[in-house]
Design a protein around this motif. Structure first.
Motif, PDB file in Angstrom:
ATOM      1  N   ALA A   4      39.861  47.377  47.563  1.00 56.50           N
ATOM      2  CA  ALA A   4      39.244  47.158  46.254  1.00 56.50           C
ATOM      3  C   ALA A   4      39.715  45.836  45.651  1.00 56.50           C
ATOM      4  O   ALA A   4      38.912  45.067  45.101  1.00 56.50           O
ATOM      5  CB  ALA A   4      39.550  48.322  45.321  1.00 56.50           C
ATOM      6  N   SER A   5      41.004  45.548  45.779  1.00 58.37           N
ATOM      7  CA  SER A   5      41.533  44.294  45.271  1.00 58.37           C
ATOM      8  C   SER A   5      40.904  43.113  46.009  1.00 58.37           C
ATOM      9  O   SER A   5      40.525  42.108  45.390  1.00 58.37           O
ATOM     10  CB  SER A   5      43.056  44.275  45.409  1.00 58.37           C
ATOM     11  N   LEU A   6      40.776  43.228  47.326  1.00 57.91           N
ATOM     12  CA  LEU A   6      40.106  42.190  48.119  1.00 57.91           C
ATOM     13  C   LEU A   6      38.674  41.978  47.652  1.00 57.91           C
ATOM     14  O   LEU A   6      38.203  40.842  47.521  1.00 57.91           O
ATOM     15  CB  LEU A   6      40.096  42.570  49.598  1.00 57.91           C
ATOM     16  N   LEU A   7      37.968  43.068  47.405  1.00 53.22           N
ATOM     17  CA  LEU A   7      36.577  42.987  46.963  1.00 53.22           C
ATOM     18  C   LEU A   7      36.467  42.254  45.626  1.00 53.22           C
ATOM     19  O   LEU A   7      35.640  41.363  45.460  1.00 53.22           O
ATOM     20  CB  LEU A   7      35.965  44.385  46.853  1.00 53.22           C
ATOM     21  N   PHE A   8      37.320  42.608  44.670  1.00 51.93           N
ATOM     22  CA  PHE A   8      37.256  41.951  43.369  1.00 51.93           C
ATOM     23  C   PHE A   8      37.691  40.489  43.443  1.00 51.93           C
ATOM     24  O   PHE A   8      37.148  39.645  42.729  1.00 51.93           O
ATOM     25  CB  PHE A   8      38.046  42.734  42.326  1.00 51.93           C
ATOM     26  N   ALA A   9      38.636  40.175  44.315  1.00 49.14           N
ATOM     27  CA  ALA A   9      39.013  38.770  44.515  1.00 49.14           C
ATOM     28  C   ALA A   9      37.850  37.994  45.129  1.00 49.14           C
ATOM     29  O   ALA A   9      37.585  36.852  44.747  1.00 49.14           O
ATOM     30  CB  ALA A   9      40.248  38.665  45.394  1.00 49.14           C
ATOM     31  N   LEU A  10      37.151  38.623  46.065  1.00 47.41           N
ATOM     32  CA  LEU A  10      35.969  37.999  46.669  1.00 47.41           C
ATOM     33  C   LEU A  10      34.914  37.722  45.601  1.00 47.41           C
ATOM     34  O   LEU A  10      34.368  36.617  45.522  1.00 47.41           O
ATOM     35  CB  LEU A  10      35.404  38.904  47.765  1.00 47.41           C
ATOM     36  N   LEU A  11      34.624  38.707  44.777  1.00 41.72           N
ATOM     37  CA  LEU A  11      33.626  38.534  43.712  1.00 41.72           C
ATOM     38  C   LEU A  11      34.054  37.453  42.721  1.00 41.72           C
ATOM     39  O   LEU A  11      33.237  36.623  42.304  1.00 41.72           O
ATOM     40  CB  LEU A  11      33.380  39.859  42.990  1.00 41.72           C
ATOM     41  N   ALA A  12      35.335  37.448  42.364  1.00 38.26           N
ATOM     42  CA  ALA A  12      35.843  36.423  41.449  1.00 38.26           C
ATOM     43  C   ALA A  12      35.699  35.037  42.078  1.00 38.26           C
ATOM     44  O   ALA A  12      35.266  34.082  41.416  1.00 38.26           O
ATOM     45  CB  ALA A  12      37.302  36.699  41.093  1.00 38.26           C
ATOM     46  N   GLY A  13      36.036  34.925  43.353  1.00 38.61           N
ATOM     47  CA  GLY A  13      35.914  33.650  44.046  1.00 38.61           C
ATOM     48  C   GLY A  13      34.476  33.176  44.126  1.00 38.61           C
ATOM     49  O   GLY A  13      34.175  32.010  43.864  1.00 38.61           O
ATOM     50  N   LEU A  14      33.568  34.087  44.466  1.00 35.10           N
ATOM     51  CA  LEU A  14      32.155  33.718  44.558  1.00 35.10           C
ATOM     52  C   LEU A  14      31.587  33.305  43.197  1.00 35.10           C
ATOM     53  O   LEU A  14      30.795  32.361  43.109  1.00 35.10           O
ATOM     54  CB  LEU A  14      31.347  34.862  45.163  1.00 35.10           C
ATOM     55  N   LEU A  15      31.989  34.004  42.142  1.00 36.27           N
ATOM     56  CA  LEU A  15      31.543  33.625  40.798  1.00 36.27           C
ATOM     57  C   LEU A  15      32.025  32.216  40.462  1.00 36.27           C
ATOM     58  O   LEU A  15      31.265  31.401  39.926  1.00 36.27           O
ATOM     59  CB  LEU A  15      32.057  34.619  39.751  1.00 36.27           C
ATOM     60  N   HIS A  16      33.262  31.902  40.808  1.00 39.29           N
ATOM     61  CA  HIS A  16      33.788  30.573  40.500  1.00 39.29           C
ATOM     62  C   HIS A  16      33.158  29.487  41.366  1.00 39.29           C
ATOM     63  O   HIS A  16      33.029  28.342  40.919  1.00 39.29           O
ATOM     64  CB  HIS A  16      35.317  30.576  40.573  1.00 39.29           C
ATOM     65  N   VAL A  17      32.727  29.809  42.571  1.00 41.15           N
ATOM     66  CA  VAL A  17      31.955  28.848  43.377  1.00 41.15           C
ATOM     67  C   VAL A  17      30.609  28.591  42.692  1.00 41.15           C
ATOM     68  O   VAL A  17      30.146  27.443  42.614  1.00 41.15           O
ATOM     69  CB  VAL A  17      31.753  29.349  44.824  1.00 41.15           C
ATOM     70  N   GLY A 113      36.426  37.025  33.358  1.00 40.33           N
ATOM     71  CA  GLY A 113      37.743  37.634  33.491  1.00 40.33           C
ATOM     72  C   GLY A 113      37.817  39.013  34.109  1.00 40.33           C
ATOM     73  O   GLY A 113      38.886  39.442  34.543  1.00 40.33           O
ATOM     74  N   THR A 114      36.705  39.725  34.185  1.00 38.86           N
ATOM     75  CA  THR A 114      36.756  41.111  34.655  1.00 38.86           C
ATOM     76  C   THR A 114      37.159  41.229  36.115  1.00 38.86           C
ATOM     77  O   THR A 114      38.063  42.000  36.456  1.00 38.86           O
ATOM     78  CB  THR A 114      35.406  41.813  34.414  1.00 38.86           C
ATOM     79  N   THR A 115      36.508  40.493  37.004  1.00 40.49           N
ATOM     80  CA  THR A 115      36.836  40.636  38.431  1.00 40.49           C
ATOM     81  C   THR A 115      38.249  40.170  38.769  1.00 40.49           C
ATOM     82  O   THR A 115      38.941  40.855  39.529  1.00 40.49           O
ATOM     83  CB  THR A 115      35.781  39.952  39.328  1.00 40.49           C
ATOM     84  N   PRO A 116      38.735  39.049  38.214  1.00 40.52           N
ATOM     85  CA  PRO A 116      40.129  38.702  38.506  1.00 40.52           C
ATOM     86  C   PRO A 116      41.116  39.709  37.917  1.00 40.52           C
ATOM     87  O   PRO A 116      42.152  39.988  38.531  1.00 40.52           O
ATOM     88  CB  PRO A 116      40.324  37.314  37.910  1.00 40.52           C
ATOM     89  N   LEU A 117      40.800  40.269  36.755  1.00 36.33           N
ATOM     90  CA  LEU A 117      41.672  41.294  36.179  1.00 36.33           C
ATOM     91  C   LEU A 117      41.791  42.478  37.126  1.00 36.33           C
ATOM     92  O   LEU A 117      42.896  42.956  37.418  1.00 36.33           O
ATOM     93  CB  LEU A 117      41.134  41.758  34.822  1.00 36.33           C
ATOM     94  N   LEU A 118      40.664  42.939  37.628  1.00 37.77           N
ATOM     95  CA  LEU A 118      40.681  44.077  38.548  1.00 37.77           C
ATOM     96  C   LEU A 118      41.397  43.730  39.848  1.00 37.77           C
ATOM     97  O   LEU A 118      42.136  44.545  40.395  1.00 37.77           O
ATOM     98  CB  LEU A 118      39.265  44.568  38.803  1.00 37.77           C
ATOM     99  N   LEU A 125      49.123  47.328  41.946  1.00 39.50           N
ATOM    100  CA  LEU A 125      49.264  48.727  42.346  1.00 39.50           C
ATOM    101  C   LEU A 125      49.429  48.863  43.869  1.00 39.50           C
ATOM    102  O   LEU A 125      50.241  49.658  44.336  1.00 39.50           O
ATOM    103  CB  LEU A 125      48.057  49.549  41.873  1.00 39.50           C
ATOM    104  N   ALA A 126      48.671  48.094  44.616  1.00 35.61           N
ATOM    105  CA  ALA A 126      48.761  48.150  46.079  1.00 35.61           C
ATOM    106  C   ALA A 126      50.144  47.728  46.556  1.00 35.61           C
ATOM    107  O   ALA A 126      50.722  48.361  47.449  1.00 35.61           O
ATOM    108  CB  ALA A 126      47.677  47.266  46.713  1.00 35.61           C
ATOM    109  N   VAL A 127      50.683  46.668  45.969  1.00 33.57           N
ATOM    110  CA  VAL A 127      52.013  46.187  46.358  1.00 33.57           C
ATOM    111  C   VAL A 127      53.077  47.185  45.934  1.00 33.57           C
ATOM    112  O   VAL A 127      53.991  47.505  46.701  1.00 33.57           O
ATOM    113  CB  VAL A 127      52.285  44.784  45.754  1.00 33.57           C
ATOM    114  N   ALA A 128      52.960  47.699  44.734  1.00 29.81           N
ATOM    115  CA  ALA A 128      53.958  48.636  44.210  1.00 29.81           C
ATOM    116  C   ALA A 128      53.971  49.965  44.983  1.00 29.81           C
ATOM    117  O   ALA A 128      55.026  50.550  45.209  1.00 29.81           O
ATOM    118  CB  ALA A 128      53.720  48.911  42.732  1.00 29.81           C
ATOM    119  N   LEU A 129      52.802  50.404  45.387  1.00 27.84           N
ATOM    120  CA  LEU A 129      52.703  51.698  46.092  1.00 27.84           C
ATOM    121  C   LEU A 129      52.767  51.554  47.611  1.00 27.84           C
ATOM    122  O   LEU A 129      52.906  52.546  48.307  1.00 27.84           O
ATOM    123  CB  LEU A 129      51.399  52.408  45.695  1.00 27.84           C
ATOM    124  N   GLY A 130      52.602  50.301  48.081  1.00 30.22           N
ATOM    125  CA  GLY A 130      52.497  50.074  49.511  1.00 30.22           C
ATOM    126  C   GLY A 130      53.781  50.005  50.199  1.00 30.22           C
ATOM    127  O   GLY A 130      54.149  50.298  51.240  1.00 30.22           O
TER     128      GLY A 130
END
Length: 130
Positions: A4-17, A113-118, A125-130
């Protein structure tokens, strides 16, 4: 949560492109400058160098977010997480600054800001729980 984090980073990156494209490539087109509330073609030409520069800021943030995906996929999670927290964190902070610039920018700030926030929250959470 990593996916999920990867997906939101992808969306944030694509929006910024996409924003890079508008600011650095198509700024002089009426459809673009009107989207940014620029009043006239003359004003668009006057602000073109500023928009061009700002577009590259957005591109560099996007590259960081998209490179994160590559590093995580290649098994270099520490490098990847550093990139997501840096790139997406910067995107998020820029959105906060935009929101504080005035009510008329609130919608754009939420979109920016929504996609980078997510991506950041789910990444923590992934790092803390991983």
């Amino acid at each position: 949560m990593i996916v999920a984090s990867l997906l939101f980073a992808l969306l944030a990156g694509l929006l910024h492109v996409y924003v890079f494209r508008m600011e650095s490539i198509t700024w002089s087109r009426p459809a673009t400058w009107k989207r940014f509330s620029v009043a006239s073609q003359s004003d668009a030409e006057t602000t073109k160098p500023l928009a061009y520069n700002q577009g590259f800021y957005n591109l560099f943030l996007a590259i960081g977010a998209l490179a994160w995906i590559v590093f995580v996929a290649l098994g270099h999670a520490q490098v990847g997480w550093t990139l997501v927290f840096s790139s997406c964190g910067s995107m998020l902070l820029a959105a906060i600054v935009l929101a504080l610039s005035g009510k008329k920018y609130l919608r754009a700030a939420v979109l920016q800001g929504t996609t980078p926030l997510l991506a950041v929250v789910l990444g923590i959470l992934a790092v803390a729980l991983g």
